[in-house]
Structure formats: structure tokens, C-alpha cells
Design a protein around this motif. Structure first.
Motif, short mmCIF file in Angstrom:
data_model
loop_
_atom_site.label_atom_id
_atom_site.label_comp_id
_atom_site.label_asym_id
_atom_site.label_seq_id
_atom_site.Cartn_x
_atom_site.Cartn_y
_atom_site.Cartn_z
N ARG A 39 73.87 -70.99 -34.54
CA ARG A 39 74.67 -70.71 -33.36
C ARG A 39 75.55 -69.46 -33.37
NH1 ARG A 39 75.84 -76.01 -31.07
NH2 ARG A 39 77.91 -75.37 -30.47
N ARG A 40 75.94 -69.18 -34.45
CA ARG A 40 76.93 -67.86 -34.25
C ARG A 40 76.08 -66.54 -34.31
NH1 ARG A 40 79.66 -66.34 -38.62
NH2 ARG A 40 79.18 -68.06 -40.13
N GLN A 41 74.71 -66.48 -35.15
CA GLN A 41 74.30 -65.33 -35.05
C GLN A 41 72.70 -65.67 -35.22
OE1 GLN A 41 75.60 -63.14 -39.01
NE2 GLN A 41 76.99 -64.96 -39.00
N PRO A 42 72.19 -66.13 -34.07
CA PRO A 42 70.82 -66.32 -33.66
C PRO A 42 69.87 -65.17 -34.12
CG PRO A 42 71.81 -66.40 -31.77
CD PRO A 42 72.90 -66.34 -32.61
N ALA A 43 70.50 -63.93 -34.04
CA ALA A 43 69.67 -62.83 -34.00
C ALA A 43 70.34 -61.97 -34.99
CB ALA A 43 69.62 -61.91 -32.77
N SER A 48 68.29 -69.83 -29.08
CA SER A 48 68.37 -68.72 -28.12
C SER A 48 67.86 -68.92 -26.87
CB SER A 48 67.77 -67.59 -28.70
OG SER A 48 68.29 -67.28 -29.81
N ASP A 84 75.88 -73.87 -37.90
CA ASP A 84 76.86 -72.78 -37.72
C ASP A 84 76.40 -71.29 -37.63
OD1 ASP A 84 79.68 -72.13 -37.39
OD2 ASP A 84 79.48 -71.17 -39.34
N GLU A 134 78.91 -67.85 -44.82
CA GLU A 134 80.23 -67.48 -45.34
C GLU A 134 80.52 -69.17 -46.12
OE1 GLU A 134 83.39 -66.77 -42.36
OE2 GLU A 134 81.76 -66.34 -40.98
N ALA A 176 83.76 -62.79 -49.16
CA ALA A 176 82.89 -61.94 -48.47
C ALA A 176 81.52 -62.79 -47.91
CB ALA A 176 82.40 -60.80 -49.14
N PRO A 177 81.20 -62.75 -46.75
CA PRO A 177 80.08 -63.44 -46.11
C PRO A 177 78.81 -62.73 -46.89
CG PRO A 177 81.25 -62.33 -44.45
CD PRO A 177 81.82 -61.95 -45.48
N ALA A 196 76.37 -75.07 -24.96
CA ALA A 196 77.26 -74.93 -25.87
C ALA A 196 78.97 -74.55 -25.30
CB ALA A 196 77.29 -73.54 -27.05
N GLY A 226 71.03 -73.25 -25.84
CA GLY A 226 72.15 -72.63 -26.23
C GLY A 226 73.24 -72.82 -25.30
N LEU A 264 69.81 -79.29 -33.26
CA LEU A 264 70.57 -78.63 -32.28
C LEU A 264 71.41 -79.44 -31.44
CD1 LEU A 264 68.08 -75.71 -31.47
CD2 LEU A 264 70.19 -75.70 -32.94
#
Lengths: 708, 512
Positions: free
Chosen positions: A401-405, A455, A398, A411, A377-378, A463, A460, A300
Motif C-alpha cells: 500500500r505504501r510503495q506499490p511502485a 494500483s 503495508d 521496515e 534502516a529500511p 484507502a 487502492g 487487499l
């Protein structure tokens, strides 16, 4: 603090006390020189220092006037040299020579270009850092605070010799210690397009010195739209080529690999059943077990702070039982390399593994297929039954950091042709047991652990901090090998200890006769100072009897193509009627990367390997071709096999016909007689008088190898 | 030609002292007020000796590679000496390049005097001319700067975007979880007193102020002294003095009169206190987390981890004074400030309703962008929970249809609600704090700014709800709708319990 640049008429007495010199070369910067000299003279130090301005034959009379007036105004503190124009490097060298001659107590020289400027504490902090450092530290370098076009380049973190090979972390505005200068390091006067500072510090690296970063010095670098630097950036490739040629010992593939292993590890292998991450480059030469929590923190931090190589660039997941099984049978290096090759073509690599026990020997089979070719498509992280997974650490970061939940969507990295590479490995090895297929679940768990840590606001939240991240990020093999050798990566096989050399026996896994010949050659080379590895180039299925396995230091399967389907030929090449199949560019890069780490590459009746040898030769690899008749179906005729090699003969140092008939064909097809060698251990009794007197192969070996 | 000099005199050849070189013996030291160097033959080459000095037997010599500096003349007094001088000039041109050699003078001392005087007068003339030129250059520069405005690049960027904004939150530590007493000095003795040092994760340019969190206000009399210093220069950029009697627990806003125009890259905050107390002031700590290089000194722990001072940094346009004065201070401080929602906050994004679709319709994309594709026959929803934001008065975002193929209008809405409200209630706008109302995106790539303005400042947790819908009940093909640029505007007077403090000006604390 006080400045001890005393002010007397003669100045000669002060020279005895000077501990540091600021060398200011100047050429066509008459309008800015005053600023540079004023900041140089305004240093706040507790030692005596001098400023040496070197007019590099500047055609503007104003430059000489400024130098003269400053010298007159600061006798004993500012010294003025006027020389014939010979470039920035020569001017700095003149300044160095003068300082070494004039100041007997000199400890260091700081280089200040005449369009830059420095804050008043720079000299003191730089010299303090050098004084506090050990003898291995040859220079001190600052952060680069660019003005004009504003930008701040954070150069902090431990000095990384690997990073310095592809990125100049030490600006010219750095301080060289007396020990570095006494070792003979000088600026390359042939370099007049820029980047001579990079080359200078690499001289230090080659002499065994390292740099040390000094924070808070206030080095101001004037960044203009057009400057020597911007011109240098345009000419980057020829400049880098020049630097590489000046330092072959630093830039050789094996040296770079050693540097890579010295600053960090390439692979982080998460072993979920042991809750550790094993960091490794070459599994045969050192592993570092990191508790999961420590690894998560290290990963991290990587995108936030400079620290090149602290976090491995590729993340693999597998059960520890499988890891140990592959390692025990000297297959781990090859397996990690196959995963890395696949990861160059897909964002996520997953492998099913089928293992069964065999009484002896080794049988393994790799095959692969793409999933989501060119799809944008992801896609969610899979939850199937893969036993091994690999992805770039940066891709996982990535995602975290973008989608921790929630359900994260991966992608496809746009520069890779497919989203996922699905591999299959079948193993039959003594002591093998089927490993659990838990890599998908473990990868999800690892992602969740990282996401949970990210989180936390104390993690976090960073950032958003407005700090420079240009040098932050996860190190990848591509950073250095692509820049230096134009290769995406190289096989992580480190030179063994004890001065032994590395040889690759390149054979087609489908050609049992070639594998046997390769094993005999491996034993012959082993007695002559080489560690010989089998590179099974071609099909994915490989079967070796126990005695053959023992002959090789390790087995490196190289199925090709690995993931993407073989493309139809868009053109055919033929040399004097012998068809030659060209390599796909990406596959060729990886094949060269597999072989570039060896001192010696021996192709064993392997026509497909010939086109690789030219690039390998340019990388300093010695090539031998073993030629002879093959009994496998669809093999080319002996004349075609020899003619196919003749097309690439220039790339080989030595050609070894395995029998008299092949020898005669080699002569007939124009191989230089001096390249032909008779392998003492292979030649059958024959009556051909020329073949009998052909020079022995052992005469091609380096003397040290023969002695061994 | 080999030219040497005694090692002790080597450095002085290159200083700025005016010199003459004499070839031959007809000139005595002291005849002219310049340093005399004599050119003598020595050991097959030449030697430069200072004044009347004679070469020392066995003394160390340095060979010259570069000609000496500031030599005003090369004088010779006879045929043999002239030949030596010419050889020296030949070497000079070779080593120093063309036009660098001193003028050659032959004849007696008066000829040399004449030459030097001519040079001196020539240089005086040149100095006069250059001085006049310098005055004129300065005058032109002053005139030019007086005539044209020099905008900082950030302002140009802002004008390009045709919007002005109040100061923005640049960085905030996580919520406080510990405290550190401020070292106290008694009386007037300040030598050797300890202080708290906190490195800031931002540079000076554009810094508009910072908040420190006071865990416990002091009891007693004294002053809290906070200095902002540049590490590279060692200079104090701002110095705040806060009287104990006026301090209350909570966030302590320290503001600069204008966003800083300085370029310091590394900043330290140095904090101490002077006074007599029964309870020292205590500053709150937060976990330094990943980047413990920003831990406070002296070292402290917060829930077992290295700690840093709990702080917030505010940024703005360098040189700009913000807002009208809300107190009696001589300088204005901003009324409104902006709290941008950065990726760690946006990462808490959740779906508001579950739907199945054959294509990605929801997610957080790179750059803090939220994908919320409308679906046929339903209103899609997402929400972002926010921890306490003090004094929120408005929430803003931008929405755009990202796919140029879209031919359908898309409706979108931003709703601010207390965290207890359900998605349905938020959509119906029951019990909400604010709403942008439904706004319609008529065509792709043309963004709309959504703004939900609160009736009164709100301090406490809240949720941002996002909705998309297809007004014509069509299928909304290619209606890939993206929300971005989320920010919360806050009211300074509500957000801070303490009034804003400005730095000491001319030794006087500019406190409210």
C-alpha cells in the motif's frame, strides 16, 4: 408502518399481543432517562411492543417520578418496575423475567440503557433480522453510533465467535431472541463493574447460538469522559479473568484454537509453482486452495472492511514439492510453527533448505541467526536463494500500500528485535529431493501482483474512504491468545476427530535414550486413547530411526533459542544446590504456546521443561514427569535431575520414576507418595517391595482413555 | 410471604394506572376513581384480586417478585386486616427497597378519602413547583446558549491549526467506465417507479456536496430527481431537482447550502427521473473494486466487475456556508475546493534522478510522507504523476527537516509541470505551470508551507516535482527532509461543466 402500542386504561389486553419488549434499567440517570424513554416509545413497528422501565432502587426521587409519569402517560405501553438496588444485571434480569411472564407472544427483548437512545426503525429492523435468521441465531446486534464524544463503530461482517472472545462486538444495546432467553441466559448479577453484556452474549455462544449484525439501526451510545464503560476499561483484566472463569469451555486453549480454525486460517502458504495460495491452520485437518487472484483480493480487502479471520495473518512462500514432502512426513505443522516462532522475533523470516534422500527414518536440523539486530534502516526484499519465507500478511500489505511502485523498502516492526531471521533446515527423509530455492523471487512476484492490483484506482482508491476501520485488518494469533492466555500464539494442532486426546512427549533431541523412552510411552498412550506427538525441545538437530518416527503422530522440533543468541545469565537459580537455568521470557512464552494445546504433557527426563509446567497447569494441561538416569554427556546426576524436578513438583499431577533407585530418590526428596506412579511397561523387575507396590501409571488416566 | 396474582392481571400491576390495595372487605369497587386491588388470603399466602373478582378455581397464578407500581394507598379496616397489611408492607420493603411502600391507611372510607385527597393535593403542589422549575431550567438553557457560541469539534480543531480551508475532496471513485440509464417515470404516476440506489461511503456530518457523472445528457423534457436519505431515520436530507434542459454531460455538482450538521452514519442516494424523453439520462459507472458492498442497485457491471455510480464526495466544516455565490441561487456555493492527495495517489511517487547512497534517501513513508534527503553535490529530485485534476489553481505541500541533529540549512522546491517535461526542465522552471521557488529550511522540526500557484486554472494530467539541495554545498548530515500534506486547490467554475445545484427549498428547486 405503524406503532401498535395501543393506549387503553387497563393495558392488560394488549399484553397478549406484545412481540417485543424494550427493557430500560435505570439508576442515577434521571436527567437522561426521559430521552431514552421517548425514543423507546417512538418506534415505528408493524407489531405490538412494550417498554419496561426498571428503577434499580435509584436514590434520586426524580428517577421514580419520571418512571411514574411515563407509566401514567402510556398505560399498556410502558410498564414500570421499582426494585431494591442490585445492579444493572439484576435490573435487566427483572425486566426479562417480567416480559417473559407478562407477554405470552414475546419474541425478543431489546436492552436500552437509560442514557442511550435509539432511532425509530431499530426495533423493527432488529426483530426482522431475528425472524429471518435460522435457529442458531440467538441475538441481533447493531453498529454503535457513539454520541457525546463522537465515534462510529462499524460492527458489520459475519459474526466471529473468535473475535467475540477478545472483543465485545455486541453492545448491550442488542436484541436477545426468545430462544436465547428460554435457554436460560441471564445477566451475571455478580458483575457490577461493567462488561456484563459481553458475558451475557458469551452465554449465548456457549449455548450454541450466534449473533447477527443488523446495519442501519441507529443505536446511539452516549460516550462520556467518565462512565461505567470507562471504569470497565480500567478494570479490563480482572473483568476478563472473571468472564474466562465463567466460561472455561469457551476460553480453554483448545476451544480457542477450534474457534480460530472455524472462522479462518492462520497461514497462507503461497505455492508459486502451482499459482495458488493454500490457507491452512492445522495441515492435518483441512486446507483451502485459493487462486492467487482471489487471495490478493481477500488480502487487499482486509485492512478496509471488518471480517475477522477472512485473511490469514501469516504469509509463507515455498515450493509445493517441499510442502508435500514436509506434510507426507508429518513435519509440516512443526515447520510452520518454527517459522511462526521466528516471525515473532523478525519482520521477515527466510530459510535455506538442504534436502537429501534417506532410506528410512528422519533426520532434520534447524538453526537460526538474526540479521539487522535492532537496526532501523529500511531494507529491500531480498533476492537471494531462500527456499522458504514467512512474514506477517500485514507487513506485506503495508509494503504494497505504501510503495506499490519502485523498489520497496521493508521496515523492521519496532516491537521485534531484528529485521530478518535467517533459518537453515537440513532434511534427510525417504523420497526427499532438493527443492528449488525460489522463495525470494516468489515473494517479490507476489508483492508485485498485489501492488499491481492495489494500483488500480478501483481498489487502492478505497484507502481514502472515510469509513470506520477499527475492526478491519488482518487477524493474527496474538489478537486472541495474548488477550486471553497471555501467549503470543499456540501450536496449531487441532484435537483429532473421534474423541482422542492429545499428548506431548517432551524430550531433548540430543538424548537418544529419552527419545526411545518417549517412543515407548507414545505407543503405550496410543493404546489408551491418545495421539502422542514428539516435541523435541532443546537443540535443533534431531535424528529418529524409522520405528521411532512411526511411534509419534507427528514430530514438532522446538529448537531453543531459535533466532536470537542465547543471552548470558543475569542471575542463577538453584534449588537446594541444583542449578536451574531460567527461560528467556519470549522463549518461555513460545515454549508454553507449543505445549498448551495438549491434554497431557509428559516430560521425559527433561529438566529444562520443568519451569514451563506451572503455566501449563494453569491452562488446564495435565503434567507428568518421567524421571530416570541419563547417559548423555554433561547430563546432571540422577539426584540433581530428581531434585530439579522437585523444585517444580507442585506443577505436575504425576511423577513417574523409571526405576527403583529413582523412586527412592523421589521419596527422599519429598515428592508426595500419592503422586508417584510406576509405569507398568517400563519398570524392570526389582526386589524393592515399596517400588513393586507403587500404584500403576494407568490409574492416572481418565476412565475414557483406559477404556480406549 | 408469598404474594400472587391471576396471570391475566399480572402485567397490569406494573402499568401507570393509580391503584389502591384494600385488606379487608369494607370497600366496594367504584367507591374511588382508582383501580381497587383486594388482598386476600389464599393457599397459605396472599392473593391480589382486581375489584370484585373472585379467585378462579385452577386459574393460573403468577408469584410477585417485585411490588406493584403506582399504588397510592394500602387500606385496612380491622385488626386482622391491619396485620395482613403490615405483613404486606414488610414484604414490600424487602422486595422493593426502602421508601417504596405505599402509605398505610386504617379506618373507614372517609379516612381513606382524606388520605388520598392529601396525597393528590400534595402532588398538585409538587407539579406546580416542578413546572415552574422546568420553565426556569429552559430559560437558563436558552440564555446560556444565546450567550456563548457552540463550535463543532471540527471547527475547534481547525482553529487550533490556525488555518481555514475550503471544502475538501473526501472520496472519489475511479474514472467512469460504463453507464446506467436513470429509470424514467411518465406523467404524474409515481407509485412503484424504480429508482437507482447508491450507498455512500461516508456519513452526513460535514458533507458539503457530491458530484455525479452524467455520461449522456437527456433529450426531452423532464426532471432528474436526486434524494439524499439517512438510512437509520429514513429521512430525506437533501432533494435535488435538475431540469433536463440545463444538463450537460460531465460532472454534475450537487451541493448543500452548508456542510451538513447531521449525524446520520449511513446515507443512500436515490435517483429517478420524471419526464418525456427520446434519450434518458445516463449516469456513469465506476468499478466498485474491493468493496462491492457499495455496488449500485439495481446491480450493474463495469468492465466485468460490480459497479457503483461514479461519484465524488466533498466535505467541510459542519454548518459552514462556503464562499460567495457565483450564480443567482439563493444560497452560496464555494468558489474554491481542495483535492487532498491521498496515499493511493502518492504511491505513484518516483525518483527524479538515480543516486547511490549508504543510507535511505528516498521513499514514501507511512502517513503519506515523502522522504527526499539532500545529497552532497547534487540536487535530489522526485515526482508524482497526477491524473486529470479539473481546474487546478494551486498546489501546496509542507516540508520539514525531520532529524533534530541536523545543523545545515536545506533548500526545497515544489514545481507543477505538464507531464511531458523532464526533471531538468522542471528544475530550471522551463515550461512549467507553477513553482514555489527555492525555500530554505533553516532548522529542524520547523516546517515550511510550499505553495505553487498557477497563472490560470489547469485541467488535465500534470506532475508534481520535488527538489532538495544543500545551499552551502556542505554534506547535509542528518538533513532528512520530509514533504507532506499535499493538496491541490481547484476552481469550481472551471472544474465543472454544469453549474452547481442546490437542494429544493420549500418545494422550489434552487437551480442557477
Amino acid at each position: 408502518m405503524h406503532s401498535v402500542g395501543t393506549h387503553t386504561a387497563s393495558g392488560s389486553g394488549d399484553a397478549e399481543d406484545v412481540r417485543a419488549a424494550i427493557v430500560v434499567p435505570t439508576y442515577k440517570h434521571s436527567g437522561l432517562l426521559v430521552e431514552a424513554l421517548s425514543t423507546a416509545l417512538a418506534q415505528d413497528t408493524d407489531f405490538a411492543y412494550a417498554v419496561v422501565v426498571v428503577n434499580d432502587g435509584c436514590p434520586f426521587p426524580e428517577t421514580e417520578r419520571v418512571c411514574r409519569e411515563f407509566a401514567a402517560a402510556h398505560p399498556g405501553r410502558l410498564f414500570h418496575l421499582h426494585k431494591r438496588n442490585a445492579g444493572l444485571s439484576a435490573a435487566r434480569n427483572s425486566g426479562i423475567a417480567f416480559a417473559l411472564d407478562a407477554f405470552p407472544m414475546l419474541e425478543a427483548v431489546y436492552f436500552l440503557d437509560s442514557d442511550n437512545r435509539i432511532r425509530p426503525h431499530l426495533l423493527q429492523r432488529m426483530l426482522d433480522a431475528l425472524r429471518a435468521a435460522g435457529p442458531e441465531v440467538g441475538w441481533a446486534y447493531p453498529d454503535v453510533d457513539k454520541f457525546g464524544f463522537f465515534e462510529f463503530c462499524d460492527m458489520s461482517g459475519a459474526y466471529s465467535p473468535l473475535e467475540h472472545l477478545f472483543r465485545n462486538v455486541s453492545e448491550a444495546g442488542s436484541m436477545a431472541s426468545r430462544r436465547l432467553l428460554d435457554s436460560g441466559a441471564r445477566f451475571d448479577e455478580a458483575m457490577r463493574q461493567g462488561s456484563e453484556d459481553w458475558e451475557f452474549w458469551l452465554q449465548g455462544l456457549e449455548r450454541g447460538f450466534h449473533g447477527v449484525h443488523v446495519p442501519g439501526t441507529g443505536f446511539g451510545y452516549r460516550r462520556r469522559g467518565e462512565s461505567m464503560l470507562t471504569e470497565s476499561e480500567r478494570d479490563y483484566r480482572p473483568i476478563l479473568t472473571h468472564i474466562q472463569k465463567r466460561h472455561p469451555a469457551l476460553f480453554a486453549v483448545r476451544a480457542v484454537l477450534r474457534a480460530e480454525a472455524a472462522v479462518g486460517r492462520r497461514y497462507a502458504v503461497y505455492l508459486p509453482d502451482r499459482a495458488i495460495v493454500r490457507c491452512v491452520t492445522d495441515p492435518a485437518l483441512g486446507e483451502e486452495d485459493v487462486p492467487l487472484a482471489d487471495f490478493v483480493r481477500r488480502a487487499l480487502r482486509a485492512p478496509e472492511r471488518p471480517g475477522y479471520g477472512e485473511c490469514p495473518g501469516l504469509l509463507a512462500v515455498m515450493d509445493s514439492g517441499l510442502y508435500e514432502l514436509l506434510k507426507r512426513h508429518r513435519l509440516l505443522r512443526g515447520a510452520l510453527w518454527i517459522l511462526e516462532r521466528a516471525a515473532a522475533q523478525a519482520t521477515l523470516v527466510r530459510a535455506d533448505v538442504t534436502a537429501r534422500a534417506a532410506e528410512s527414518g528422519c533426520a532434520l536440523s534447524w538453526c537460526g541467526a538474526p540479521v539487522g539486530l535492532q537496526a532501523d534502516a529500511p531494507f529491500p526484499l531480498p533476492d537471494g536463494g531462500a527456499a522458504v519465507a514467512m512474514l506477517p500478511t500485514a507487513a506485506l500489505l503495508d509494503l504494497v500500500r505504501r510503495q506499490p511502485a519502485g523498489t520497496p523498502l521493508l521496515e523492521r516492526e519496532p516491537w521485534k528485535p531484528c529485521a530478518e531471521a535467517r533459518l537453515s533446515l537440513t532434511l534427510a527423509l525417504p523420497g526427499a529431493v532438493q527443492s528449488p530455492a525460489g522463495a525470494d523471487a516468489a515473494l517479490s512476484t507476489l508483492r508485485e501482483t498485489m501492488a499491481l492490483a492495489w494500483s488500480r484506482p478501483s481498489n487502492g482508491g478505497w484507502a481514502a474512504a472515510p469509513i470506520d476501520r477499527y475492526r478491519a485488518g488482518v487477524a493474527t494469533p496474538e489478537d486472541v491468545y495474548q488477550t486471553v492466555h497471555r501467549l503470543p500464539s499456540v501450536l496449531p494442532l487441532l484435537p483429532p476427530v473421534g474423541g482422542r486426546r492429545l499428548a506431548a512427549l517432551v524430550a531433548d533431541s540430543a538424548d537418544a535414550g529419552a527419545l526411545e523412552t518417549a517412543a515407548r510411552m507414545a505407543r503405550w498412550l496410543a493404546g489408551r486413547g491418545y495421539d502422542a506427538h514428539l516435541v523435541a525441545l532443546g537443540g535443533g538437530r534431531l535424528t529418529l530411526a524409522a520405528e521411532l518416527v512411526e511411534a509419534f503422530a507427528s514430530v514438532i522440533p522446538h529448537p531453543s533459542p531459535l533466532v536470537l543468541p542465547e543471552r548470558p545469565l543475569t542471575h542463577r537459580d538453584a534449588y537446594l544446590g541444583t542449578p536451574l537455568r531460567p527461560w528467556d521470557a519470549a522463549e518461555e512464552d513460545m515454549a508454553v504456546g507449543t505445549l498448551a494445546v495438549f491434554d497431557l504433557v509428559v516430560t521425559v527426563r527433561h529438566g529444562a521443561a520443568h519451569p514451563l509446567m506451572g503455566r501449563l497447569r494453569a491452562l488446564g494441561v495435565t503434567g507428568w514427569a518421567l524421571l530416570g538416569a541419563s547417559s548423555i554427556p554433561d547430563a546432571p546426576s540422577l539426584a540433581d535431575a530428581v531434585n530439579g524436578c522437585a523444585a517444580f513438583e507442585h506443577a505436575y499431577q504425576t511423577v513417574v520414576p523409571l526405576d527403583a533407585r529413582t523412586f527412592r530418590l523421589c521419596q527422599a526428596l519429598g515428592f508426595p507418595p500419592d503422586k508417584l506412579r510406576r509405569w507398568e511397561d517400563a519398570a524392570e523387575p526389582d526386589t524393592d517391595p515399596d517400588w513393586i507396590v507403587c500404584a500403576p501409571l494407568s490409574s492416572c488416566l481418565p476412565e475414557t482413555s483406559v477404556a480406549a | 410471604m408469598k404474594l400472587s396474582v391471576p396471570a391475566a392481571q399480572f402485567a397490569s400491576l406494573y402499568d401507570g394506572t393509580p391503584k389502591i390495595i384494600a385488606a379487608g372487605a369494607g370497600l366496594e369497587a367504584g367507591t374511588f376513581p382508582l383501580r381497587l386491588l383486594r388482598l386476600v388470603r389464599h393457599d397459605g399466602g396472599y392473593l391480589l384480586l382486581s375489584g370484585d373478582a373472585e379467585p378462579e378455581q385452577g386459574g393460573a397464578l403468577r408469584t410477585l417478585a417485585i411490588p406493584p407500581t403506582a399504588v397510592r394507598a394500602l387500606w385496612s379496616d380491622g385488626e386482622a386486616a391491619r396485620r395482613d397489611a403490615e405483613r404486606l408492607l414488610g414484604w414490600w420493603a424487602e422486595a422493593g427497597g426502602p421508601d417504596g411502600a405505599p402509605p398505610q391507611v386504617t379506618g373507614d372510607a372517609s379516612a381513606l378519602m382524606h388520605g388520598l385527597l392529601a396525597q393528590a393535593f400534595g402532588e398538585i403542589d409538587g407539579l406546580h413547583r416542578r413546572n415552574a422549575g422546568l420553565q426556569r431550567t429552559l430559560s437558563t438553557l436558552r440564555e446560556e446558549w444565546g450567550r456563548s457560541a457552540r463550535l463543532p469539534p471540527e471547527a475547534v480543531e481547525l482553529l487550533d491549526a490556525l488555518r481555514l480551508s475550503p471544502p475538501r475532496l473526501v472520496f472519489a471513485t475511479p474514472r467512469p467506465v460504463g453507464a446506467l440509464p436513470v429509470p424514467l417515470r411518465h406523467g404524474r404516476t409515481t407509485a412503484g417507479a424504480a429508482e437507482i440506489v447508491q450507498r455512500l461511503p461516508a456519513g452526513a456530518r460535514g458533507l458539503a456536496g457530491l458530484d455525479l457523472h452524467l455520461d449522456r445528457a437527456p433529450k426531452g423534457s423532464g426532471v432528474l430527481a436526486v434524494a439524499l436519505t439517512g438510512v437509520e431515520t429514513g429521512e430525506t436530507i437533501a432533494d435535488w431537482r435538475l431540469s433536463f434542459g440545463e444538463m450537460r454531460s460531465g460532472w454534475l455538482p450537487l451541493r448543500l447550502p452548508a456542510a451538513s450538521t447531521r449525524m446520520d452514519r449511513l446515507l443512500d442516494l436515490r435517483i429517478g427521473a420524471i419526464g418525456v424523453v427520446t434519450e434518458a439520462p445516463r449516469l456513469s459507472l465506476a468499478q466498485a473494486g474491493l468493496l462491492d458492498e457499495y455496488a449500485v442497485a439495481p446491480p450493474a457491471r463495469a468492465v466485468g466487475q460490480p459497479a457503483m455510480l461514479a461519484l465524488r464526495l466533498w466535505g467541510g466544516l459542519p454548518g459552514l456556508e462556503y464562499g460567495a455565490a457565483a450564480h443567482l441561487a439563493p444560497h452560496p456555493v464555494p468558489e474554491r475546493m481542495v483535492w487532498p492527495l491521498t496515499q493511493p495517489v502518492l504511491a505513484q511517487l518516483r525518483k527524479g534522478r538515480e543516486f547511490e547512497a549508504t543510507f535511505p534517501w528516498f521513499g514514501l513513508l507511512r502517513g503519506g510522507r515523502v522522504l527526499l534527503h539532500p545529497l552532497h553535490g547534487v540536487v535530489t529530485a522526485a515526482h508524482i504523476p497526477l491524473e486529470e485534476v479539473p481546474g487546478a489553481v494551486a498546489v501546496r505541500a509542507r516540508a520539514v527537516i525531520d532529524d533534530p541533529r541536523c545543523r545545515t540549512a536545506i533548500a526545497c522546491k515544489l514545481v507543477v509541470a505538464p507531464p511531458s517535461l523532464t526533471v531538468d526542465e522542471a528544475e530550471r522552471e522551463e515550461g512549467i505551470l507553477a513553482s514555489s521557488g527555492w525555500m530554505v529550511l533553516e532548522e529542524p522540526r520547523r516546517p515550511l508551507d510550499l505553495s505553487a500557484v498557477l497563472a490560470a486554472p489547469w485541467s488535465g494530467p500534470m506532475a508534481l516535482h520535488l527538489f532538495t539541495d544543500i545551499p552551502d554545498r556542505g554534506h547535509g548530515l542528518y538533513g532528512r527532509t520530509i514533504f507532506s500534506d499535499f493538496e491541490v486547490e481547484i476552481d469550481s467554475r472551471t472544474a465543472w461543466a454544469n453549474p452547481p445545484a442546490l437542494p429544493v427549498m420549500d418545494g422550489v428547486a434552487a437551480t442557477p
